[in-house]
Design an enzyme around this catalytic site. Structure first.
Site, PDB file in Angstrom:
ATOM      1  N   LYS A   1      58.404 -19.646   7.673  1.00 22.97           N
ATOM      2  CA  LYS A   1      58.223 -18.409   8.432  1.00 22.97           C
ATOM      3  C   LYS A   1      59.134 -18.491   9.653  1.00 22.97           C
ATOM      4  O   LYS A   1      58.967 -19.376  10.500  1.00 22.97           O
ATOM      5  CB  LYS A   1      56.782 -18.298   8.912  1.00 22.97           C
ATOM      6  CG  LYS A   1      55.759 -18.019   7.806  1.00 22.97           C
ATOM      7  CD  LYS A   1      54.358 -18.199   8.359  1.00 22.97           C
ATOM      8  CE  LYS A   1      53.300 -17.597   7.462  1.00 22.97           C
ATOM      9  NZ  LYS A   1      51.938 -17.970   7.925  1.00 22.97           N
TER      10      LYS A   1
ATOM     11  N   GLU B   1      47.273  -7.629   4.765  1.00 18.85           N
ATOM     12  CA  GLU B   1      48.553  -7.708   4.056  1.00 18.85           C
ATOM     13  C   GLU B   1      48.625  -6.728   2.895  1.00 18.85           C
ATOM     14  O   GLU B   1      49.430  -6.879   1.983  1.00 18.85           O
ATOM     15  CB  GLU B   1      48.812  -9.148   3.597  1.00 18.85           C
ATOM     16  CG  GLU B   1      48.960 -10.081   4.795  1.00 18.85           C
ATOM     17  CD  GLU B   1      49.542 -11.426   4.458  1.00 18.85           C
ATOM     18  OE1 GLU B   1      49.981 -11.641   3.315  1.00 18.85           O
ATOM     19  OE2 GLU B   1      49.558 -12.284   5.358  1.00 18.85           O
TER      20      GLU B   1
HETATM   21  P1  PGA Z   1      49.561 -15.086   9.230  1.00 16.73           P
HETATM   22  O1  PGA Z   1      49.097 -15.265   7.728  1.00 16.73           O
HETATM   23  O2  PGA Z   1      50.842 -14.359   9.252  1.00 16.73           O
HETATM   24  O3  PGA Z   1      48.404 -14.325   9.842  1.00 16.73           O
HETATM   25  O4  PGA Z   1      49.691 -16.482   9.790  1.00 16.73           O
HETATM   26  C1  PGA Z   1      49.949 -15.514   6.666  1.00 16.73           C
HETATM   27  C2  PGA Z   1      49.649 -16.849   6.007  1.00 16.73           C
HETATM   28  O5  PGA Z   1      48.740 -17.579   6.440  1.00 16.73           O
HETATM   29  O6  PGA Z   1      50.338 -17.232   5.069  1.00 16.73           O
HETATM   30 ZN    ZN Z   2      49.120 -19.379   5.123  1.00 18.12          ZN
END
Ligand code: PGA
Ligand code: ZN
Length: 431
Positions: free
Chosen positions: A338, A206
């Site tokens: 998300k 990230e």
């Molecule tokens: P991921 O990680 O997009 O790989 O799930 C982001 C998070 O865990 O917040």
């Molecule tokens: Zn997370």
């Protein structure tokens, strides 16, 4: 005359890790065409909607998205052509019904989400409105960012177990000032890593630092030092958030923290987290416990919810049924939102609304696999959630969102309410 969907077209593209994902273009009856790109996670929860992968090992190690694209270009296009584009709820309902499975495993949540977002963006462009305005049901709010500085876990070679060490720069007069301070703290953290002799493993998934630290606690100490050395007040101006992502080191009923040389029961894990919130300015803990450890979550909530944001990511997977259960059983006090964990825009908004009515905070979040699409910045603003998690302040798939928020502040005059973060979110206003 109503604005209808004239065409949908999807194709395979690559995300920020070089893995396939989808782009979808929606064309409307007035000729407007707009594209949306779909994010993709790595530390995925078991209860997430299904990201459809081809499984053909001769291409991209089985991760191709040609099938998902063909679902958009075939059955989805057939059903949605001629549909009213401005009724997002009806568009999403048609997508959900056409898929017909609880986890969207038939057509793929990646196919559904790409269509859902592309239609919304095409409508905003047709109306010549900023996207957040088209999405918003009133009260848009420029969010406070939760910014990744150090990574571990699945995003950085797993040398320490916790996945993200982040800062929340709330004590600043504007979003632009908060971002400037964040860049300074990120840079000071890099200097500290080198000064203390840790090996830098390059940039994590990230965009944050991925150093070979000796323990999770060392990461917390380093982050607190970075805030101070950059000239800011830990706690007053800048707080710490962690994403423990604990489902990934939970096996056979215990949490194994190799870097701390400890194996912990659920109750011991709670005690450890409590003690770290006392030693460091930690105000937000994501996935502190395993995604199905409901008893542990209840205990953690009893002990910490009064002054700490307890955020469910893999725990809730942006799923209204799981969030409902959390609210009913007193587990957590905040939900990570998300879009691709649930698969349509309407359901994403539903989760935000449910959080609000249950007095839970909501943090709108990117995935570790992202694209140059800045949709998330407008989404977070439109929901009024007040918080966004994008990753670090390097790499353009992250900056696309941070920069879009700068644009919303500079061009659209949205006011930033960072100074209210501690009282609103942690003082009870968010719950
Ligand atoms: P991921 O990680 O997009 O790989 O799930 C982001 C998070 O865990 O917040
Ligand atoms: Zn997370």
């Amino acid at each position: 005359m109503s604005l209808t969907i004239k065409n949908l077209h999807a194709w395979e593209i690559l995300d920020s890790r070089g893995r396939p994902t989808l782009a979808v273009e929606a064309t409307l009856s007035d000729g407007t065409a707009a594209t949306a790109q779909v994010p993709s996670g790595a530390s995925t929860g078991t209860h997430e909607a299904v990201e459809l992968r081809d499984g053909d090992l001769t291409r991209y190690a089985g991760k191709g998205t040609l099938q998902a694209a063909s679902h958009v270009n075939g059955p989805i296009r057939n059903v949605l052509t001629g549909h009213n584009a401005e009724d997002q709820e009806a568009v999403d309902k048609a997508l959900i019904e056409l898929d017909g499975t609880p986890q969207k495993s038939n057509l793929g949540a990646n196919a559904l989400l790409g269509v859902s977002c592309a239609v919304a963006r095409a409508v905003s462009e047709s109306r010549r409105q900023p996207l957040f305005e088209t999405l918003s049901l009133g009260n848009p709010t420029l969010p406070v960012p939760m910014v990744n500085i150090l990574s571990g876990g699945l995003h950085a070679g797993a040398n320490i177990e916790f996945q993200d060490f982040l800062i929340i720069p709330h004590g600043f007069g504007s979003y632009a000032e908060a971002l400037e301070a964040t860049v300074r703290m990120h840079s000071v953290a890099g200097q500290l890593i080198r000064r203390e002799g840790y090996t830098l493993t390059g940039v994590a998934d990230e965009g944050g630092w991925g150093p070979h630290l000796k323990s999770n606690q060392a990461a917390l100490a380093l982050l607190t030092d970075a805030i101070t050395e950059a000239g800011y007040h830990p706690g007053d101006q800048v707080s710490i958030a962690i994403d423990v992502a604990s489902s990934h080191f939970y096996h056979d009923g215990v949490y194994t923290l190799k870097s701390e040389r400890r194996t912990l029961t659920s109750a011991e894990m709670v005690d450890l987290l409590v003690s770290w919130t006392k030693q460091y300015p930690v105000v937000s803990i994501e996935d502190g416990l395993f995604e199905d450890d409901w008893d542990g979550w209840r205990l953690l909530t009893e002990k910490l919810a009064i002054d700490t944001q307890l955020l469910g990511d893999d725990f809730f997977t942006t799923n209204p049924r799981r969030l409902r259960r959390g609210i009913d059983e007193g587990c957590a006090n905040a939900v990570l939102v998300k879009m691709n964990q649930i698969g349509t825009l309407t359901e994403t908004f539903e989760v935000c609304d449910m959080a609000k009515f249950g007095f839970y905070a909501a943090v709108v979040s990117a995935r570790s696999g992202e694209t140059e699409d800045s949709f998330l910045a407008d989404l977070a603003t439109a929901t009024g959630a007040g918080q966004i998690k994008i990753g670090s302040i390097t790499r353009s798939e992250r900056l696309a969102k941070y920069n879009r928020l700068l644009e919303l502040e500079a061009r659209h005059g949205l006011e930033w309410q960072g100074h209210r973060f501690l009282s609103d979110i942690l003082g009870g206003g968010g719950r």
